[in-house]
Design a protein around this motif. Structure first.
Motif, PDB file in Angstrom:
ATOM      1  N   HIS A 197      -2.706  11.609   0.619  1.00 49.38           N
ATOM      2  CA  HIS A 197      -2.999  11.559   2.059  1.00 49.38           C
ATOM      3  C   HIS A 197      -3.436  12.853   2.720  1.00 49.38           C
ATOM      4  CE1 HIS A 197      -1.235   7.620   1.661  1.00 49.38           C
ATOM      5  NE2 HIS A 197      -1.723   7.343   2.841  1.00 49.38           N
ATOM      6  N   CYS A 233      -5.687   7.299   0.971  1.00 52.81           N
ATOM      7  CA  CYS A 233      -6.172   7.939   2.203  1.00 52.81           C
ATOM      8  C   CYS A 233      -6.741   9.335   2.006  1.00 52.81           C
ATOM      9  CB  CYS A 233      -5.091   7.909   3.270  1.00 52.81           C
ATOM     10  SG  CYS A 233      -5.080   6.285   4.083  1.00 52.81           S
ATOM     11  N   CYS A 271       2.148   6.887  -1.240  1.00 50.47           N
ATOM     12  CA  CYS A 271       1.424   5.775  -1.875  1.00 50.47           C
ATOM     13  C   CYS A 271       1.021   6.040  -3.317  1.00 50.47           C
ATOM     14  CB  CYS A 271       0.220   5.361  -1.033  1.00 50.47           C
ATOM     15  SG  CYS A 271       0.717   4.796   0.597  1.00 50.47           S
ATOM     16  N   GLY A 381      -4.371  -0.981   7.379  1.00 48.65           N
ATOM     17  CA  GLY A 381      -3.211  -1.108   6.496  1.00 48.65           C
ATOM     18  C   GLY A 381      -3.542  -1.211   5.020  1.00 48.65           C
ATOM     19  N   CYS A 382      -2.525  -1.688   4.309  1.00 49.67           N
ATOM     20  CA  CYS A 382      -2.410  -1.488   2.863  1.00 49.67           C
ATOM     21  C   CYS A 382      -2.957  -2.640   2.034  1.00 49.67           C
ATOM     22  CB  CYS A 382      -0.936  -1.362   2.542  1.00 49.67           C
ATOM     23  SG  CYS A 382       0.012  -0.407   3.737  1.00 49.67           S
ATOM     24  N   CYS A 411      -6.494   1.277   3.549  1.00 48.00           N
ATOM     25  CA  CYS A 411      -6.945   0.512   2.382  1.00 48.00           C
ATOM     26  C   CYS A 411      -7.693  -0.758   2.777  1.00 48.00           C
ATOM     27  CB  CYS A 411      -5.733   0.179   1.499  1.00 48.00           C
ATOM     28  SG  CYS A 411      -5.108   1.649   0.676  1.00 48.00           S
ATOM     29  N   CYS A 453      -5.132   6.451   7.500  1.00 47.24           N
ATOM     30  CA  CYS A 453      -4.157   5.754   8.368  1.00 47.24           C
ATOM     31  C   CYS A 453      -3.710   6.607   9.542  1.00 47.24           C
ATOM     32  CB  CYS A 453      -2.972   5.297   7.549  1.00 47.24           C
ATOM     33  SG  CYS A 453      -3.500   4.101   6.320  1.00 47.24           S
ATOM     34  N   LYS A 492       4.905   2.967   6.877  1.00 48.61           N
ATOM     35  CA  LYS A 492       3.958   3.610   7.810  1.00 48.61           C
ATOM     36  C   LYS A 492       3.190   2.549   8.584  1.00 48.61           C
ATOM     37  CE  LYS A 492       2.226   5.837   4.327  1.00 48.61           C
ATOM     38  NZ  LYS A 492       1.098   6.480   3.639  1.00 48.61           N
TER      39      LYS A 492
END
Ligand code: XCC
Length: 583
Positions: A197, A233, A271, A381-382, A411, A453, A492
């Motif tokens: 990130h 990210c 992540c 988001g993921c 994502c 994010c 998160k």
């Protein structure tokens, strides 16, 4: 009623767990923000060779916002003051976070009235942990409102600090072309994946990977060059500012190793699957951890030193290059890759819509009012292994088909990019006629990539700009907008959702919902919050049904604004103009 040994009710327990998740998410984004603030100060003081202030305009704008004297002072002097003020936001004990002032006035007053304006970032996180400790806050409503205060300290605090300061040092993103998916890996080059990130190390690796001496070194090892690609990210950060290609999103991290073509996966924070180490043990890939806060047993640790960044990055890249000779024969890189355009910062959207001299959100607001654009949705988001990878992007397709402009980060942005939604041609193919006509006029895709994010703060700023430009009410909760994280996994994401709700946005999550054990808590989040904040949560695992909920909400807001009937554009002739003038 079933209660805990101490008498804690299901409401208390569900609210505690929910608030703790928000605290964890806020802490993660904000600790990233803190690291960036410290790094920013080091750059300003000349202690981080190789980095410089790239966006002077944004530096000066932030100085004005924060009341920092500009005068005849150098950028470095101004930046030192800004860095100190930003760093102070984390440990502040009283007053209010400074960026709250950026929100619409009505929203600020609401936060004050409800007692949820965050005082200091760390204070709200620590207090959340305290209140959720056994025997402390046992009023679920009181807990959930502190959850709002904690989350606001993320969105209008830690995350916003990270985005702003990163833009100043690394540059505010502008539209950039790139490619995405595992096909960006190259069979004849040293492949290095940057994953996590925080972009400080990755920024320097991008420089070192192009260094002539390094490329010669790679050639001496039998490779044609060095190929840097991103994941999660860190990938978004490097894509937005430099067009570095993306190998994949969260659920593709092990797959990148399984290609057999990845010499090193260089990770920073968040992540990063622990299973990467075991997967890598089956191949030649080196998993290199670089941050003292995120080590993994069995990985190689090479700590990044920002004060000696070039050398740190060089050592890491050299390790990857040295590993090229260990690559096995069984290399299989999938051919899939898709073209994409990214780089839509809030400032870029402003400029694209209004032009250099009249940068504004006016054209967006006008097109919402005239009905060509029905509304705006943030889909973020993921990836979540409980649902089919990337399939939730049906939501995005449904939204643009219904003339809703989609803003994305994280994502989910990558999922849309892989599906070909992030090129201007996607407008004609997937968007409704109204949205397509606006996208074609401006030359933008119907789905805009706004970054990592932490950059959901860019969406907050865009929503605020829409309010300030007029015609769509006087608070974020009046706007025809909605938010979603259809494939969320991380704490998160929950913090992000809660700060959007607290900022007045209807937000729907998919996969599963953590408070279903308590109908009271769920009702409070889904219904009572709307009366209090104008924004509320919803849970809908079916992405198409969730998209319909968002569209219904957008239509409800359009109706309240009196713009529910799409208006035909009237072209005035001279006689009509005179008539108007006479009124
Ligand atoms: Fe992680 Fe940011 Fe989620 Fe992707 S979207 S799985 S948090 S990388 Ni942030």
């Amino acid at each position: 009623m079933r209660v805990g040994v101490c008498g804690a009710t299901p409401e208390t327990i569900a609210a505690r767990n929910f608030t703790r998740m928000i605290a964890a998410g806020t802490a993660s984004h904000s600790d990233h923000g803190r690291t960036v603030a410290n790094f920013f100060l080091a750059v300003a003081r000349g202690e981080a060779a190789g980095y410089e202030i790239k966006d002077e305009q944004k530096l000066l704008q932030l100085a004005l916002d924060l009341g920092v004297t500009i005068g005849e002072r150098s950028n470095a002097e101004i930046a030192v003051d800004i860095g100190k003020i930003m760093l102070n936001e984390f440990g502040k004990q009283e007053g209010e976070l400074l960026f709250l002032k950026r929100a619409p006035l009505k929203r600020q007053e609401l936060w004050q009235k409800l007692g949820v304006a965050p005082r200091g970032i760390d204070r709200e996180v620590a207090e959340a942990m305290h209140r959720t400790h056994m025997g402390t806050d046992q009023d679920y409503q009181n807990l959930l409102n502190h959850g709002i205060r904690t989350a606001l300290a993320d969105g209008w605090g830690g995350s916003m600090i990270a985005t702003e300061l990163q833009d100043i040092i690394f540059g505010t993103p502008v539209p950039v072309a790139s490619q995405i998916n595992l096909g960006v890996l190259k069979e004849d080059e040293v492949n290095i994946i940057i994953h996590g990130h925080e972009p400080q190390l990755a920024e320097m690796m991008a420089i070192v990977a192009q260094d002539a001496e390094m490329i010669e070194y790679a050639k001496a090892k039998g490779a044609k060059g060095i190929n840097l690609a991103g994941m999660c990210c860190t990938a978004n950060e490097m894509l937005m500012r430099h067009g570095v290609p993306i190998a994949g999103n969260f659920l593709q991290q092990e797959l990148a190793v399984v290609t057999g073509a990845t010499e090193a996966m260089v990770v920073d924070v968040q992540c990063i699957m622990q299973g990467l180490v075991d997967t890598a043990n089956c191949y030649h890939t080196k998993i290199i951890t670089t941050d003292p806060r995120a080590k993994i047993q069995g990985a190689t640790h090479m700590e990044f030193d920002e004060h000696n960044a070039f050398e740190s990055a060089k050592a890491i890249i050299k390790t990857a290059v040295d590993n090229f000779v260990n690559r096995g024969k069984n290399v299989r890189i999938p051919q899939q890759k898709t073209d994409m355009i990214a780089g839509f910062s809030h400032e870029t959207i402003n400029y694209l819509l209004g032009g250099m001299f009249r940068a504004s959100y006016r054209p967006l607001n006008d097109n919402i009012i005239n009905g060509r654009i029905r509304g705006v949705a943030g889909v973020v988001g993921c990836n979540n292994p409980r649902v089919t990878h990337d399939l939730q992007l049906d939501m995005v397709k449904e939204l643009i088909k219904n003339d809703v402009l989609v803003l994305q980060t994280g994502c989910m942005a990558m999922a849309s990019a892989k599906a070909g939604l992030m090129v201007p041609e996607a407008a004609a193919k997937y968007a409704g006629d109204g949205l397509a006509s606006v996208c074609e006029a401006v030359g933008i895709p119907p789905v805009l990539h706004m970054g990592a994010c932490i950059d959901n703060t860019r969406i907050l700023m865009s929503a605020t700009a829409m309010v300030k430009d007029g015609g769509l009410g006087d608070d974020i909760s009046d706007l025809p907008v909605a938010g979603a994280a259809p494939e969320w996994m991380s704490e998160k994401a929950l913090a992000i959702g809660q700060y959007f709700v607290g900022s007045g946005v209807f937000t729907v999550f998919g996969v599963n919902w953590p408070t279903l054990g308590s109908p009271e808590v769920t009702d409070y989040l889904f219904k009572d919050f709307e009366k209090m904040y104008g924004g509320m949560w919803a849970f809908e695992p079916d992405p198409l049904k969730a998209a319909q909920l968002m569209i219904e909400h957008i239509d409800k807001k359009r109706k309240a604004l009196g713009i529910d009937k799409a208006r035909e554009r009237v072209l005035y002739d001279m006689a009509m103009r005179r008539e108007l003038d006479a009124v």
